[in-house]
Motif scaffolding. Structure first.
Motif, PDB file in Angstrom:
ATOM      1  N   ILE A 211      33.770  27.791  26.528  1.00  0.00           N
ATOM      2  CA  ILE A 211      32.760  27.635  25.483  1.00  0.00           C
ATOM      3  C   ILE A 211      33.326  26.834  24.326  1.00  0.00           C
ATOM      4  CG2 ILE A 211      31.415  28.923  23.776  1.00  0.00           C
ATOM      5  CD1 ILE A 211      30.995  31.048  25.894  1.00  0.00           C
ATOM      6  N   ASN A 212      34.577  27.114  23.974  1.00  0.00           N
ATOM      7  CA  ASN A 212      35.198  26.407  22.854  1.00  0.00           C
ATOM      8  C   ASN A 212      35.352  24.918  23.155  1.00  0.00           C
ATOM      9  OD1 ASN A 212      36.373  26.026  20.414  1.00  0.00           O
ATOM     10  ND2 ASN A 212      38.267  27.105  20.882  1.00  0.00           N
ATOM     11  N   TYR A 213      35.639  24.585  24.406  1.00  0.00           N
ATOM     12  CA  TYR A 213      35.784  23.176  24.786  1.00  0.00           C
ATOM     13  C   TYR A 213      34.433  22.527  25.110  1.00  0.00           C
ATOM     14  CZ  TYR A 213      40.876  22.908  24.915  1.00  0.00           C
ATOM     15  OH  TYR A 213      42.200  22.855  24.568  1.00  0.00           O
ATOM     16  N   GLY A 214      33.363  23.283  25.018  1.00  0.00           N
ATOM     17  CA  GLY A 214      32.039  22.723  25.274  1.00  0.00           C
ATOM     18  C   GLY A 214      31.754  22.465  26.735  1.00  0.00           C
ATOM     19  N   TYR A 233      16.860  26.784  28.495  1.00  0.00           N
ATOM     20  CA  TYR A 233      15.818  25.987  27.843  1.00  0.00           C
ATOM     21  C   TYR A 233      14.980  25.349  28.947  1.00  0.00           C
ATOM     22  CZ  TYR A 233      19.137  26.445  24.014  1.00  0.00           C
ATOM     23  OH  TYR A 233      19.996  26.952  23.078  1.00  0.00           O
ATOM     24  N   ARG A 353      24.701  12.474  25.983  1.00  0.00           N
ATOM     25  CA  ARG A 353      25.662  13.575  25.942  1.00  0.00           C
ATOM     26  C   ARG A 353      26.119  13.793  27.390  1.00  0.00           C
ATOM     27  NH1 ARG A 353      27.578  18.464  27.898  1.00  0.00           N
ATOM     28  NH2 ARG A 353      28.376  19.721  26.224  1.00  0.00           N
ATOM     29  N   PHE A 357      32.241  13.763  30.487  1.00  0.00           N
ATOM     30  CA  PHE A 357      33.127  13.390  29.375  1.00  0.00           C
ATOM     31  C   PHE A 357      33.673  14.639  28.698  1.00  0.00           C
ATOM     32  CE2 PHE A 357      33.585  12.342  24.819  1.00  0.00           C
ATOM     33  CZ  PHE A 357      34.398  11.225  24.873  1.00  0.00           C
TER      34      PHE A 357
ATOM     35  N   ASP B  53      28.564  29.283  18.956  1.00  0.00           N
ATOM     36  CA  ASP B  53      29.895  29.216  19.554  1.00  0.00           C
ATOM     37  C   ASP B  53      30.148  27.911  20.293  1.00  0.00           C
ATOM     38  OD1 ASP B  53      28.004  29.821  21.394  1.00  0.00           O
ATOM     39  OD2 ASP B  53      28.971  31.610  22.184  1.00  0.00           O
ATOM     40  N   MET B  54      29.136  27.080  20.463  1.00  0.00           N
ATOM     41  CA  MET B  54      29.298  25.896  21.296  1.00  0.00           C
ATOM     42  C   MET B  54      28.889  24.645  20.511  1.00  0.00           C
ATOM     43  SD  MET B  54      27.754  25.968  25.053  1.00  0.00           S
ATOM     44  CE  MET B  54      28.529  25.260  26.439  1.00  0.00           C
ATOM     45  N   LEU B  55      29.775  23.673  20.475  1.00  0.00           N
ATOM     46  CA  LEU B  55      29.408  22.378  19.918  1.00  0.00           C
ATOM     47  C   LEU B  55      28.929  21.524  21.086  1.00  0.00           C
ATOM     48  CD1 LEU B  55      29.454  20.363  17.470  1.00  0.00           C
ATOM     49  CD2 LEU B  55      31.689  19.681  18.273  1.00  0.00           C
ATOM     50  N   VAL B  56      27.641  21.304  21.149  1.00  0.00           N
ATOM     51  CA  VAL B  56      27.091  20.593  22.306  1.00  0.00           C
ATOM     52  C   VAL B  56      27.320  19.095  22.169  1.00  0.00           C
ATOM     53  CG1 VAL B  56      25.010  20.152  23.637  1.00  0.00           C
ATOM     54  CG2 VAL B  56      25.336  22.358  22.578  1.00  0.00           C
ATOM     55  N   ASP B  57      27.065  18.574  20.978  1.00  0.00           N
ATOM     56  CA  ASP B  57      27.125  17.129  20.827  1.00  0.00           C
ATOM     57  C   ASP B  57      27.511  16.781  19.400  1.00  0.00           C
ATOM     58  OD1 ASP B  57      26.967  14.549  21.579  1.00  0.00           O
ATOM     59  OD2 ASP B  57      24.793  14.391  21.549  1.00  0.00           O
ATOM     60  N   LEU B  58      28.216  15.671  19.273  1.00  0.00           N
ATOM     61  CA  LEU B  58      28.589  15.172  17.957  1.00  0.00           C
ATOM     62  C   LEU B  58      28.448  13.661  18.030  1.00  0.00           C
ATOM     63  CD1 LEU B  58      31.903  16.102  16.138  1.00  0.00           C
ATOM     64  CD2 LEU B  58      30.916  13.876  15.972  1.00  0.00           C
ATOM     65  N   THR B  59      27.650  13.104  17.171  1.00  0.00           N
ATOM     66  CA  THR B  59      27.497  11.663  17.211  1.00  0.00           C
ATOM     67  C   THR B  59      27.117  11.162  15.833  1.00  0.00           C
ATOM     68  OG1 THR B  59      26.518   9.845  18.441  1.00  0.00           O
ATOM     69  CG2 THR B  59      25.073  11.652  17.864  1.00  0.00           C
ATOM     70  N   LEU B  75      25.303  18.936  17.012  1.00  0.00           N
ATOM     71  CA  LEU B  75      24.330  19.805  17.664  1.00  0.00           C
ATOM     72  C   LEU B  75      25.052  21.067  18.132  1.00  0.00           C
ATOM     73  CD1 LEU B  75      21.346  19.933  18.577  1.00  0.00           C
ATOM     74  CD2 LEU B  75      22.145  19.233  20.803  1.00  0.00           C
ATOM     75  N   ASN B  77      25.003  25.123  19.632  1.00  0.00           N
ATOM     76  CA  ASN B  77      24.257  25.994  20.529  1.00  0.00           C
ATOM     77  C   ASN B  77      24.871  27.387  20.451  1.00  0.00           C
ATOM     78  OD1 ASN B  77      22.502  26.736  22.693  1.00  0.00           O
ATOM     79  ND2 ASN B  77      24.234  26.573  24.079  1.00  0.00           N
ATOM     80  N   THR B  78      24.017  28.407  20.471  1.00  0.00           N
ATOM     81  CA  THR B  78      24.550  29.748  20.552  1.00  0.00           C
ATOM     82  C   THR B  78      24.191  30.339  21.904  1.00  0.00           C
ATOM     83  OG1 THR B  78      24.051  31.992  19.860  1.00  0.00           O
ATOM     84  CG2 THR B  78      22.689  30.298  18.924  1.00  0.00           C
ATOM     85  N   ARG B  84      19.357  26.255  19.511  1.00  0.00           N
ATOM     86  CA  ARG B  84      20.164  25.121  19.081  1.00  0.00           C
ATOM     87  C   ARG B  84      19.843  24.792  17.633  1.00  0.00           C
ATOM     88  NH1 ARG B  84      18.242  21.875  24.048  1.00  0.00           N
ATOM     89  NH2 ARG B  84      19.789  22.322  25.651  1.00  0.00           N
ATOM     90  N   ARG B  86      20.736  21.664  14.626  1.00  0.00           N
ATOM     91  CA  ARG B  86      21.402  20.392  14.339  1.00  0.00           C
ATOM     92  C   ARG B  86      21.822  20.374  12.875  1.00  0.00           C
ATOM     93  NH1 ARG B  86      17.580  16.901  15.541  1.00  0.00           N
ATOM     94  NH2 ARG B  86      18.166  16.703  17.697  1.00  0.00           N
ATOM     95  N   ALA B 106      35.952  21.138  21.471  1.00  0.00           N
ATOM     96  CA  ALA B 106      35.106  20.094  22.056  1.00  0.00           C
ATOM     97  C   ALA B 106      34.980  18.889  21.137  1.00  0.00           C
ATOM     98  CB  ALA B 106      33.722  20.662  22.352  1.00  0.00           C
ATOM     99  N   MET B 110      34.873  13.844  21.011  1.00  0.00           N
ATOM    100  CA  MET B 110      33.627  13.306  20.449  1.00  0.00           C
ATOM    101  C   MET B 110      33.877  12.675  19.086  1.00  0.00           C
ATOM    102  SD  MET B 110      30.650  15.911  21.671  1.00  0.00           S
ATOM    103  CE  MET B 110      31.355  17.538  21.708  1.00  0.00           C
TER     104      MET B 110
END
Lengths: 391, 167
Positions: A211-214, A233, A353, A357, B53-59, B75, B77-78, B84, B86, B106, B110
């Motif tokens: 989870i920490n590493y996504g 979702y 996304r 990667f 707890d989760m970093l889904v995306d960074l841009t 972005l 996410n829990t 989610r 942003r 993560a 990114m």
């Protein structure tokens, strides 16, 4: 005291077990990995930049060049993001067909993964079995979409066309046959002592680390985290289908293998349900004339349709200003598209996304202290596609 | 707690740092001041009612006409509450923003990608080298002023046979 020295070796970018142009610089203490750094970017084509110079419709074929092992899923992710921006409703038949095609694509992608992953670890036979079924799946996909790898069949607003009459019988024949084929793969690997020795306990990731590493996708679920975008979702009517999310316990290479095999069984279930429950009706949105091109027959006989056709092809459409993120569960993990619109006919910014990667970013953590032979097992178990990593 | 409530809680807790809360197509975006980024991100992750707890995306998105031209978009996410959120923050050209690598691992790759593509500097990043581009690459391709066509676009490849050099 004797001096200890580490040795740095280079794997790739032309290495058969790195699944594309991945280069790894591995620092070794004897046989053990001290530090490993992936070097990527050999396939960078600037796809995110190219999006900005094309209309929304023109940019669609760029998406299946990202993860070329699951083209349908990539098209779907992009179309869903644009449709969310446009706020248009897709007919049920198109949604069910999208589910059907993307689950078939997931099976094809997992079969490619299973064959090559087993080949990396020295089990060559599996490749011939999985490529036999992958070919069947690709033929079915070709029957509907006209292409094997890069279909661009899912369009903004629906599908490019309805399926031919011969499609559903072929799909039903496949879902009848396929569970037996998965049993065959299992007889080759699941209880095979060599396979278990090569995979059990290798490249472990705990749930917290994942989870920490996504990390998303089968790698995350093999560590026991119940996160799947299809359930978390739901999109494209996935809530209508009855399926389970397979979970692993140990988060090692073996559990990732088991999770993917179980996922193929679940995908078969979804495909069967979608084929059985497929409702009649149109395959494109009927209330979005600015997005969906008119029928080909009308274009040659009706001047208004001809004008609309040219307007859509040349100018495209103009979504309202705003930003949306939409994601799907592709075969590799969470594939998301983040689109920023300024109200013109071209996207202002498109961010992909890519699951591979971000999953690859966890590789150095995964193989800390592992043997150099296990690096290959770890890379294979993440299931990366460099087209998506480098974009 | 859903993302709208999370936005409101953020507004209550950091009333001076939260600049704007937007809702579009069911997504919540909170714009914050870049100086308070790490503090707010830590709160978002550690607060048990939020637990992102989760970093889904960074841009990043480039708006060259604005003074704070780069919008960095995170972005989150829990997995606990299944939603989610942003978080956006704006930085000017040449100024830096703090890295969130210590909060979510993560972010490492990114942030490297955002740094090379836009030329944004991330403070305290462990290894802010190029990731997709070559080490000697000059320029930031995803900036708006960077042309899609390079200077050699459409030019024939010139080869001087006497010198055996390719230009």
């Amino acid at each position: 005291m004797a001096e200890t020295r580490t040795m740095t070796i280079n794997m790739g970018p032309q290495h058969p077990a790195t699944h594309g142009v991945l280069r790894m610089v591995v620092e070794l203490d004897g046989e053990n990995v001290v530090n490993a750094q992936p070097h990527i970017g050999y396939l960078h084509r600037g796809i995110e930049k190219l999006f900005e110079s094309m209309t929304y419709r023109q940019a669609l074929p760029l998406t299946d060049r990202l993860d070329y092992t699951s083209g349908v899923s990539n098209n779907l992710a992009y179309c869903l993001a644009v449709e969310k921006l446009l706020n248009i409703e897709i007919p049920k038949r198109a949604q069910y067909l999208r589910v059907l095609l993307s689950e078939l694509q997931r099976i094809a992608a997992h079969l490619l993964w299973l064959g090559t992953h087993a080949l990396d670890l020295g089990a060559m036979t599996v490749l011939f079995y999985t490529f036999r079924e992958r070919e069947t799946v690709l033929e079915i996909l070709e029957l509907a979409t006209g292409a094997r790898i890069t279909p661009s069949f899912i369009r903004i607003g629906g599908l490019a066309a309805d399926i031919p009459d011969t499609f559903l019988p072929r799909v039903m024949a496949f879902v009848q046959e396929f569970p037996k084929r998965i049993d065959e793969y299992e007889t080759l690997l699941t209880k095979n002592p060599i396979w278990k020795r090569r995979t059990t306990g290798i490249a472990r990731m705990s749930a917290e680390d994942c989870i920490n590493y996504g990390v998303t996708g089968p790698v995350l679920r093999a560590s026991g985290v119940n996160y799947d975008v299809r359930k978390a979702y739901p999109y494209t009517s996935y809530e209508d289908f009855d399926f389970e999310i397979p979970l692993g316990k140990n988060g090692d290479v073996y559990d990732r293998y088991l999770v993917r095999l179980m996922e193929m069984r679940q995908s078969t279930r979804i495909v069967k349900q979608a084929a059985e429950k497929l409702p009649p009706g149109p395959v494109s949105a009927t209330d979005a004339p600015q997005v969906v091109p008119p029928d080909k027959n009308d274009v040659t006989s009706d001047i208004a349709s001809l004008i609309r056709h040219f307007k859509i092809m040349e100018e495209g459409f103009e979504p309202p200003p705003g930003e949306v993120y939409s994601s799907i569960e592709s075969s590799k993990g969470e594939l998301g598209f983040y689109i920023v619109s300024d109200g013109s006919n071209k996207p202002y910014r498109v961010r992909v996304r890519p699951p591979s990667f971000i999953n690859l970013g966890a590789l150095p953590k995964m193989i800390e202290g592992a043997l150099v032979a296990d690096v290959v097992a770890a890379i294979g178990s993440i299931d990366i596609v460099l087209g998506e990593i480098d974009r | 707690m859903d993302s709208r409530k999370a936005g409101n809680l953020l507004k209550e807790t950091f009333s001076d740092a939260v600049l704007k809360i937007e809702e579009f197509r069911g997504e919540t975006s909170v714009t914050i001041e870049s100086g308070r980024l790490v503090e707010i991100m830590k709160f978002l992750k550690q607060n048990s009612d939020l637990s992102y707890d989760m970093l889904v995306d960074l841009t990043s998105v480039d708006f060259p006409d604005q003074k704070m031209r780069f919008i960095i978009s995170y972005l989150l996410n829990t997995t606990k509450f299944n939603n989610r959120l942003r978080i956006k923050t704006a930085v000017a050209e040449g100024s830096a923003v703090d890295s969130v690598c210590d909060i979510w691992k993560a972010a490492n790759w990114m942030e490297r990608e955002a740094a090379e593509m836009f030329g944004i500097h991330f403070n305290n990043h462990p290894n802010l080298k190029h990731i997709l581009l070559t080490d000697d690459f000059v320029g930031h391709p995803l900036r708006k002023e960077y042309d899609v066509k390079g200077p050699d676009f459409g030019q024939p490849l010139k080869i001087d046979l006497e010198k055996e050099e390719i230009f």
